[in-house]
Design a protein around this motif. Structure first.
Motif, PDB file in Angstrom:
ATOM      1  N   ARG A  17       0.818  -1.215   0.000  1.00 51.13           N
ATOM      2  CA  ARG A  17       0.000   0.000   0.000  1.00 51.13           C
ATOM      3  C   ARG A  17       0.854   1.269   0.000  1.00 51.13           C
ATOM      4  N   LEU A  18       2.060   1.169   0.546  1.00 47.39           N
ATOM      5  CA  LEU A  18       2.957   2.319   0.559  1.00 47.39           C
ATOM      6  C   LEU A  18       3.662   2.536  -0.771  1.00 47.39           C
ATOM      7  N   ALA A  19       3.849   1.466  -1.521  1.00 49.13           N
ATOM      8  CA  ALA A  19       4.675   1.527  -2.725  1.00 49.13           C
ATOM      9  C   ALA A  19       4.296   2.664  -3.673  1.00 49.13           C
ATOM     10  N   PRO A  20       3.017   2.922  -3.942  1.00 43.30           N
ATOM     11  CA  PRO A  20       2.700   4.018  -4.867  1.00 43.30           C
ATOM     12  C   PRO A  20       3.117   5.396  -4.346  1.00 43.30           C
ATOM     13  N   HIS A  21       3.227   5.536  -3.025  1.00 41.51           N
ATOM     14  CA  HIS A  21       3.587   6.829  -2.468  1.00 41.51           C
ATOM     15  C   HIS A  21       5.063   7.122  -2.649  1.00 41.51           C
ATOM     16  N   GLY A  22       5.926   6.086  -2.485  1.00 38.57           N
ATOM     17  CA  GLY A  22       7.326   6.203  -2.848  1.00 38.57           C
ATOM     18  C   GLY A  22       8.259   6.811  -1.829  1.00 38.57           C
ATOM     19  N   THR A  23       7.799   7.135  -0.616  1.00 36.51           N
ATOM     20  CA  THR A  23       8.703   7.732   0.365  1.00 36.51           C
ATOM     21  C   THR A  23       8.983   6.802   1.533  1.00 36.51           C
ATOM     22  N   THR A  24       7.942   6.193   2.085  1.00 38.18           N
ATOM     23  CA  THR A  24       8.066   5.333   3.254  1.00 38.18           C
ATOM     24  C   THR A  24       8.031   3.870   2.822  1.00 38.18           C
ATOM     25  N   VAL A  25       8.860   3.044   3.452  1.00 39.02           N
ATOM     26  CA  VAL A  25       8.833   1.615   3.157  1.00 39.02           C
ATOM     27  C   VAL A  25       8.595   0.834   4.445  1.00 39.02           C
ATOM     28  N   ALA A  26       8.101  -0.398   4.284  1.00 38.87           N
ATOM     29  CA  ALA A  26       7.878  -1.305   5.403  1.00 38.87           C
ATOM     30  C   ALA A  26       8.824  -2.487   5.271  1.00 38.87           C
ATOM     31  N   VAL A  27       9.510  -2.798   6.360  1.00 31.22           N
ATOM     32  CA  VAL A  27      10.514  -3.856   6.378  1.00 31.22           C
ATOM     33  C   VAL A  27      10.312  -4.677   7.649  1.00 31.22           C
ATOM     34  N   ALA A  28      10.731  -5.946   7.617  1.00 29.72           N
ATOM     35  CA  ALA A  28      10.624  -6.808   8.795  1.00 29.72           C
ATOM     36  C   ALA A  28      11.996  -7.350   9.160  1.00 29.72           C
ATOM     37  N   ALA A  29      12.106  -7.815  10.403  1.00 27.31           N
ATOM     38  CA  ALA A  29      13.350  -8.411  10.881  1.00 27.31           C
ATOM     39  C   ALA A  29      13.015  -9.417  11.968  1.00 27.31           C
ATOM     40  N   HIS A  30      13.958 -10.304  12.226  1.00 28.54           N
ATOM     41  CA  HIS A  30      13.807 -11.172  13.399  1.00 28.54           C
ATOM     42  C   HIS A  30      15.177 -11.372  14.033  1.00 28.54           C
ATOM     43  N   PRO A  31      15.230 -11.591  15.360  1.00 32.70           N
ATOM     44  CA  PRO A  31      16.502 -11.607  16.077  1.00 32.70           C
ATOM     45  C   PRO A  31      17.161 -12.963  16.204  1.00 32.70           C
ATOM     46  N   GLY A  32      16.568 -14.007  15.608  1.00 29.16           N
ATOM     47  CA  GLY A  32      17.079 -15.335  15.878  1.00 29.16           C
ATOM     48  C   GLY A  32      16.725 -15.732  17.296  1.00 29.16           C
TER      49      GLY A  32
END
Length: 311
Positions: free
Chosen positions: A189-204
């Protein structure tokens, strides 16, 4: 790609504003500390303000504390309102706080504790702060998931709150799977806006207070194996920090430890479970989350037709 990415690889963060949930201890503390040391203005968004102040006092840099209890939507709304009043911009929102393997409990709003805290609380917070991020090029929403998203994990739409039966392990898996599905749908949903991105991570597997509710049957084996299979909170925070600061990071990516089985090691790009990429389930979860929290995320005004994250 950097083979052994460390905090030394974090670019200068001066001028950036970061909000980190659950930052008074463990992974959140290490994440906030590293960002502050690199120059970011960091807000520790925590349930216990006094513990937050003690944590801030141990950090170097511009660090402040904000009361925010993810188990209460009223608290999330109040905390977000204060942050919006204080901050003209947010460059990083790091959805780190979480609970794991609780005995059956509910949040103040009646949600199963793990789903309500880990997913719904962060869903609402993101929605309430996102308009402080959308005008900021390079801003990121980083949500911390877990390898637990693979263990007995599904989104149980017929019993999201585990009212018919309860498994603390499966409920945790649902909440962590929800974290990833939220990240991928948010990115779409953010992709068309082009400024903010969503990312995930995990710590093991990191040695933190999060594991204090581990079922008794697993506690003794884990205690024996801990020196072999766990890493420090500082190492566990590295995937989150890389997701938040690496200039090469793209929306919809997922970082975890680079060692065998993603248990320990320096951060690298990893792949989540096949179930986490199911677009129809992501979108259904999004709609249900909006209904349950009453928060309509502004980015939904953008068409959700962008390509799904690649596996």
């Amino acid at each position: 790609m950097t083979a052994k990415w460390t905090t030394a690889d974090i670019p200068d963060q001066h001028g950036r504003v970061a909000v980190v949930t659950g930052a008074n201890t463990g992974l959140g503390y290490e994440t906030a500390k590293a960002l502050a040391e690199r120059g970011a203005s960091v807000v520790l968004a925590v349930r216990d303000v006094e513990k937050g102040r003690l944590a801030a006092a141990r950090m170097t840099g511009d660090v402040t504390v904000q009361a925010l209890d993810l188990t209460s939507l009223d608290s999330v709304r109040a905390g977000a309102a204060t942050l919006r009043a204080r901050l003209d911009r947010i460059d990083l929102l790091i959805n780190n706080a979480g609970v794991m393997y609780n005995p059956k409990q509910t949040t103040r709003d009646g949600f199963e504790m793990q789903f309500g805290t880990n997913h719904l609380g962060h869903f609402a917070l993101t929605g309430l702060l996102l308009d402080r991020m959308l005008p900021v090029p390079g801003s990121r929403v980083v949500t911390v998931s877990s390898t637990g998203h693979r263990i007995r994990a599904a989104i149980h739409f017929d019993d999201l709150q585990w009212e018919r039966s309860y498994s603390r392990v499966a409920a945790y898996g649902q909440s962590k799977l929800a974290n990833l599905m939220f990240t991928y749908e948010l990115q779409r949903r953010l992709a068309p806006h082009g400024t903010t991105v969503a990312v995930a991570a995990h710590p093991g597997v990191s040695s933190t207070e999060l594991a204090r509710n581990t079922p008794a049957a697993l506690r003794l084996p884990i205690t024996w194996l801990a020196p072999l299979i766990t890493q420090t909170p500082a190492m566990g925070a590295l995937p989150t920090l890389r997701a938040a600061t690496d200039p090469a990071t793209l929306g919809g990516q997922y970082y975890g430890p680079g060692g065998r089985y993603e248990v320990t090691g320096h951060p690298r790009l990893v792949t989540s479970s096949p179930a986490s990429y199911e677009v129809a389930v992501q979108q259904r979860l999004w709609a249900v989350s909006e209904d349950l929290t009453g928060v309509k995320i502004p980015a939904t005004k953008f068409l959700s037709g962008a390509a799904a994250p690649r596996r």
